[in-house]
Scaffold this motif. Structure first.
Motif, short mmCIF file in Angstrom:
data_model
loop_
_atom_site.label_atom_id
_atom_site.label_comp_id
_atom_site.label_asym_id
_atom_site.label_seq_id
_atom_site.Cartn_x
_atom_site.Cartn_y
_atom_site.Cartn_z
N ARG A 1 -2.76 3.63 -3.26
CA ARG A 1 -2.46 2.70 -4.35
C ARG A 1 -2.08 1.36 -3.75
O ARG A 1 -1.34 1.30 -2.77
CB ARG A 1 -1.31 3.25 -5.20
CG ARG A 1 -1.63 4.57 -5.89
CD ARG A 1 -0.37 5.19 -6.48
NE ARG A 1 0.34 4.24 -7.32
CZ ARG A 1 1.65 4.36 -7.61
NH1 ARG A 1 2.35 5.37 -7.11
NH2 ARG A 1 2.22 3.48 -8.39
N VAL A 2 -2.60 0.30 -4.34
CA VAL A 2 -2.34 -1.03 -3.78
C VAL A 2 -1.80 -1.96 -4.85
O VAL A 2 -2.07 -1.80 -6.04
CB VAL A 2 -3.63 -1.65 -3.18
CG1 VAL A 2 -4.17 -0.77 -2.08
CG2 VAL A 2 -4.69 -1.90 -4.25
N ASN A 3 -1.00 -2.93 -4.39
CA ASN A 3 -0.51 -3.99 -5.26
C ASN A 3 -1.10 -5.31 -4.76
O ASN A 3 -1.13 -5.56 -3.54
CB ASN A 3 1.02 -4.06 -5.22
CG ASN A 3 1.56 -5.00 -6.28
OD1 ASN A 3 1.46 -4.74 -7.46
ND2 ASN A 3 2.14 -6.11 -5.85
N ILE A 4 -1.57 -6.14 -5.69
CA ILE A 4 -2.29 -7.36 -5.31
C ILE A 4 -1.56 -8.57 -5.88
O ILE A 4 -1.20 -8.59 -7.07
CB ILE A 4 -3.74 -7.32 -5.84
CG1 ILE A 4 -4.45 -6.09 -5.27
CG2 ILE A 4 -4.49 -8.60 -5.47
CD1 ILE A 4 -5.45 -5.49 -6.22
N ILE A 5 -1.33 -9.57 -5.04
CA ILE A 5 -0.67 -10.80 -5.49
C ILE A 5 -1.53 -11.48 -6.55
O ILE A 5 -2.73 -11.71 -6.34
CB ILE A 5 -0.44 -11.75 -4.30
CG1 ILE A 5 0.49 -11.09 -3.26
CG2 ILE A 5 0.16 -13.07 -4.76
CD1 ILE A 5 0.66 -11.89 -2.00
N VAL B 1 0.86 -1.19 0.00
CA VAL B 1 0.00 0.00 0.00
C VAL B 1 0.89 1.24 0.00
O VAL B 1 1.82 1.35 0.81
CB VAL B 1 -0.94 0.03 1.23
CG1 VAL B 1 -1.82 1.28 1.18
CG2 VAL B 1 -1.80 -1.23 1.28
N ILE B 2 0.61 2.15 -0.92
CA ILE B 2 1.33 3.43 -1.01
C ILE B 2 0.31 4.55 -1.09
O ILE B 2 -0.67 4.46 -1.83
CB ILE B 2 2.24 3.46 -2.25
CG1 ILE B 2 3.28 2.34 -2.21
CG2 ILE B 2 2.94 4.82 -2.37
CD1 ILE B 2 4.09 2.22 -3.49
N PHE B 3 0.53 5.62 -0.31
CA PHE B 3 -0.29 6.82 -0.42
C PHE B 3 0.41 7.79 -1.37
O PHE B 3 1.52 8.25 -1.08
CB PHE B 3 -0.47 7.49 0.95
CG PHE B 3 -1.47 6.81 1.84
CD1 PHE B 3 -1.93 5.53 1.56
CD2 PHE B 3 -1.95 7.45 2.98
CE1 PHE B 3 -2.85 4.90 2.38
CE2 PHE B 3 -2.87 6.83 3.81
CZ PHE B 3 -3.32 5.56 3.52
#
Length: 561
Positions: A415-419, A408-410
């Motif tokens: 913004r998120v990254n998903i496996i 997770v990045i603000f």
């Protein structure tokens, strides 16, 4: 008298099994090959093993009434660890309740090795003088003359005469210490291998190693199949102690998994099983004892005493490990009931005792193992971090499998990254740390762990992030994915309760570190390095772990390795 069995079909797998009336759903699912999520060890408190009983659901238990809402109960939703099967039925298992078979596990490392390669297994090609009237010495005496004194078991002694004469008294002797393991045709000196396994509570990582060079030839990782009997160490100890076949079941599934992984490793590298002469195992104390079929009962009660603390050198055939038929198994020594062979392996792999400056080695997981090396001494501790890093007790928590938000990045918005690059269905431990750290940096999460309500948020907060903060019946929550974005058609949020669980887990690890430093009379600033181990530990962002207090904030990033 044989009781009639009930047919149960599990969807979407389409697997049908037959069980007795009163069998728990979790047991029937295991028969169908479906491993369900049991972070709470089957106590019915986490709600992670939800299933929907399509036909003939049993009445909900008191535990289910507390954990599930009325709408869920009315639609046939039950907890697999609590509900029983009372009539023929079809049961739907949602993806979120499955214990996925593929984890985001760190299994590949660089091919470097520490120190010289000096394996116990040695090979020597020999050309022996043939027997004659002038030299009628025994076959083994000829080998003694070439190799020195050794021992050989009866099976090899029986096979040796024919091999020597068929191969013209030429071949390669394989020895482990002073034991003759085999006598092979031709010169096979450069073909000697070993398999090494890290048996974790959640995952198992295996490597095939070339004993000539120390090079890693292949690696693989899988879920520990014992998780179907309970996610944590204590639940497995209880099963082994309280069920007649509990210990045997736990041993059987891990040995079978290890043997499947060995076949996979050999296939990757194109190496025959007969060239693998040793298997080495490291894990926490309970995992090692379960592998060997040792009684774990004393590990479940104070003062947590292991059966043995010393390393064990055993015949591979006796353990059931499928390598060379006269191969050997070595199981690492342990420090104590909750400081096992994996900690010892970490100490050796990092050469911790020879670090020139005070160094902390920390294995972050359900149990946080910490070792402090300073002035030629080492202190060690184990802390009960709890299952939050594995996703348990977190509202939308899950392990690091496909569909998990792992980063997770603000950046003007969350913004998120998903496996797996799929729609998210929850968040795993690394994302839990990320979002907490970002909330802290943006003034949305107080130092004490209070998640601020919308009316108390900083004035300069980006509007997109501000809109993600909501009030629910359970308090303030931060929205990570809306119902439209989610793979479950339900919003994914971080709640105040989730923050509290994270605080407990991070606090336990830091408390252990602080106690060791205090015992040694050291301050955080005096640490030369902090070495972070564990499958989970290798996926967390160091700066975020420092921001939430999991790792010391007074250290430069280059000292965190």
């Amino acid at each position: 008298m044989r009781e009639p069995e009930i047919a149960v079909t599990f969807e979407p797998q389409g697997k049908k099994v037959f069980v007795l009336s009163g069998t728990k759903i979790i047991e029937a699912a295991a028969l169908a090959g479906a491993a369900l999520n049991l972070p709470c060890g089957g106590q019915g408190t986490c709600g992670k093993c939800k299933v929907r009983v399509v036909d003939n659901p049993c009445d909900p238990t008191d535990t289910e009434r507390k954990t599930l809402d009325r709408e869920e109960l009315d639609s046939g939703v039950r907890l697999a660890c609590q509900s029983c099967i009372c009539a023929s039925t079809t049961i739907d298992i949602p993806e979120t309740s499955l214990l996925a078979s593929s984890y985001q596990v760190l299994s590949a490392v660089d091919g470097g090795i520490v120190g010289d390669v000096n394996p116990a297994v040695r090979k020597q090609y020999v050309e022996l003088p043939k027997p004659s009237r002038d030299d009628p010495a025994a076959d083994l005496e000829r080998l003694y003359g070439a190799l020195g004194v050794f021992t050989a078991d009866l099976a090899l002694a029986r096979a040796l005469p024919a091999r020597l004469r068929t191969w013209d008294f030429r071949g390669t002797a394989v020895r482990a210490d002073h034991q003759l393991i085999d006598f092979e045709q031709g010169n096979t000196e450069r073909q000697r291998y070993c398999v090494a396994f890290d048996i974790g509570t959640t995952s198992v990582v295996g490597s095939l190693l070339d004993l000539e060079s120390g090079r890693e030839c292949a690696n693989t990782s899988r879920m520990n199949p014992q998780t179907r009997f309970g996610d944590d160490v204590l639940s497995r100890i209880l099963r082994a102690r309280e069920q007649d076949d509990g210990a045997a079941d736990l041993r059987e599934v891990i040995v079978a998994e290890v043997n499947e992984m060995i076949l996979e490793l050999l296939d990757q590298a194109g190496v025959p099983k007969e060239r693998v002469y040793e298997a080495v195992f490291a894990g926490n104390t309970t995992m090692q004892q379960l592998l060997l079929g040792l009684d774990t009962a004393a590990l479940g009660e104070v003062p947590f005493v292991p059966v043995t603390a010393r390393g064990q050198l055993l015949a591979a055939a006796a353990v059931g490990v499928a390598i060379h038929p006269r191969g050997r198994v070595y199981v690492f020594p342990v420090i104590g009931g909750f400081l096992g062979g994996d900690t010892v392996a970490g100490i050796l792999a990092t050469d911790l005792e020879n670090c020139p400056t005070p160094t902390v080695f920390v294995d972050i997981g359900t149990n946080g193992e910490i070792v402090l090396s300073y002035d030629g001494q080492m202190l060690a501790a184990s802390t009960a971090a709890g299952p939050a890093f594995e996703g348990a007790r977190i509202t939308h928590g899950m392990r690091a499998v496909e569909g998990a938000i792992e980063k997770v990045i603000f950046d003007g918005d969350a913004r998120v990254n998903i496996i797996g690059n799929v729609s998210p269905i929850g968040l795993c431990g690394s994302a839990l740390i990320d979002v907490a750290a970002e909330l802290r940096r943006h003034g949305m999460l107080m130092r004490e762990g209070l998640l601020l309500a919308p009316e108390h948020l900083p004035a300069d907060l980006p509007e997109a992030i501000r809109k993600r903060v909501t009030k629910t019946d359970n308090g303030v929550a931060f929205l990570l994915a809306s119902a439209n974005e989610s793979g479950t058609q339900a919003p994914i949020v971080l709640t105040q309760g989730d923050v509290r669980e994270l605080q407990l887990a991070a606090g336990a690890v830091r408390a252990g570190m602080s106690i060791l430093l205090r015992r040694a009379g050291l301050k955080v600033e005096q640490l030369g390095r902090v070495l972070i181990a564990g499958g989970f530990g290798n996926f967390i962002r160091r700066s975020n772990a420092q921001c939430i207090g999991l790792l010391p904030s007074g250290l430069d990033h280059h000292r965190l390795a």
